[in-house]
Design an enzyme around this catalytic site. Structure first.
Site: not given
Length: 362
Positions: A259, A35
């Site tokens: 940042y 998956k």
């Protein structure tokens, strides 16, 4: 020229990890779980890596059909089953196996299956909700669901399935493993059919639990669901994510990095900029100190992860330069170690690698 970030997929590691899964459950058959695009490794690569599996399991019907197109002739199991009539038509046409976890799915089977040729048989995996409380019939309703399925002549084998919430933490007070297994055993008592209960954690840590089918997922890719390290189980990382240093800054005491200026240097530092960011799948929430290997030396991230790059501490790495190799996870740095530092799990990091990251295989 492409950016220098590359995910290298080792097909031999996939094959090796499958053999580990088989060896730890010698009396069981193996569904190799593909998956999420084979946990981010690529469906076609997973197909080649797990050619020796008894079957392939996933949740995406379109990916299941793709596996048939690629030539896989052995069983394919849809772990969430079908979602609508079109999916069920595809299950029948491609001769897939399907989980059945709710009454609505049985309703649809009762409507559609009688129109199939008399020789047609559909193998189903009847799922019990034994305590995880996601999908499945509660134990007290399981027998009635089984009876409805068994009444359909078009139904072939019915496998008795559940999913374990805490196999990697057997004494979890929320739902101890033995309590969940006791609920399952009570619910299936007297019902014929093979059993499918074992995920990676059971395969690695609980060989005492009976299962005719095991469903290894994360272990096939060289990571673990918890407990011991992948290496201690003999697993090999199948994905190695690498990049390069693309810039170097000399930072004075008191200067901030990144940042939000969340990191402030307490001493002079040498900072490297790595071509990798959250748009590549690296976790934005990874804190300062998340492990990275530069030119073979283990160091850590510094400041916030940006979209396309993040910073690492190069202060004590000799001869580092622009172009120095950076190991983000894989062979030499476990993805589980990176995930733990970032407050997540290896599954998420592997599945999150972005399409823009170049993938190569060895």
């Amino acid at each position: 020229m492409p950016r220098p970030i590359i995910a290298t997929i080792d097909i031999s590691a996939l094959q090796h990890n499958l053999q580990v899964a088989k060896a730890r459950a010698p009396n069981a058959k193996v569904w190799a779980v593909l998956k999420a695009n084979a946990y981010g490794h690529g469906l076609e690569r997973g197909l080649r890596g797990f050619a020796a599996a008894d079957g392939l399991a996933l949740v995406e019907p379109d990916y299941a059909l793709r596996l048939r197109e690629l030539g896989w002739e052995k069983p394919i199991l849809l772990l969430e089953g079908f979602f609508d009539t079109a999916d069920l038509d595809a299950v029948i046409a491609a001769q897939l196996e399907t989980a059945v976890h709710c009454g609505e799915q049985i309703d649809l089977l009762e409507q559609i299956l009688p129109s199939q040729p008399r020789s047609f048989k559909l193998n189903v995996h009847l799922k019990m909700n034994s305590g995880m409380n996601r999908l499945g019939f509660p134990p007290e309703a399981f027998r009635a669901a089984y009876t409805r399925l068994r009444a359909l002549p078009e139904i072939g084998n019915i496998t008795l399935m559940t999913h374990l919430a805490n196999a990697d933490d057997a004494q979890n007070p929320g739902l101890p493993l033995q309590e969940q297994m006791a609920r399952f055993e009570k619910g299936v008592a007297g019902l014929p059919g093979e059993r499918s209960t074992a995920n990676s954690a059971v395969d690695l840590m609980h060989p005492e639990l009976r299962s005719d089918w095991v469903r290894p997922g994360i272990m096939l890719y060289g990571a673990t669901p918890g407990g011991q390290t992948a290496e201690s189980f003999g697993l090999r990382p199948a994905m190695t994510l690498t990049s390069e240093i693309i810039g170097i800054q000399k930072i004075a005491t008191g200067e901030a990095i990144g940042y939000g200026s969340r990191f402030v240097a307490q001493e002079p530092m040498v900072i490297g900029v790595v071509a990798c960011g959250y748009a590549d799948g690296y976790p934005r929430h990874a804190p300062t100190g998340t492990p990275v290997v530069v030119d073979g030396v283990r160091t850590g991230t510094v400041g916030r992860v940006s979209m396309d790059m993040f910073s690492v501490d190069l202060t004590h790495i000799p001869n580092v330069r622009v172009g120095s190799k950076v190991l983000l996870w894989g062979d030499g740095l476990s993805v589980d170690d990176v995930a733990h530092a970032a407050g997540t799990i290896g599954y998420e990091l592997l599945c999150a690698v972005a399409p823009r990251v170049k993938m190569v295989e060895i």
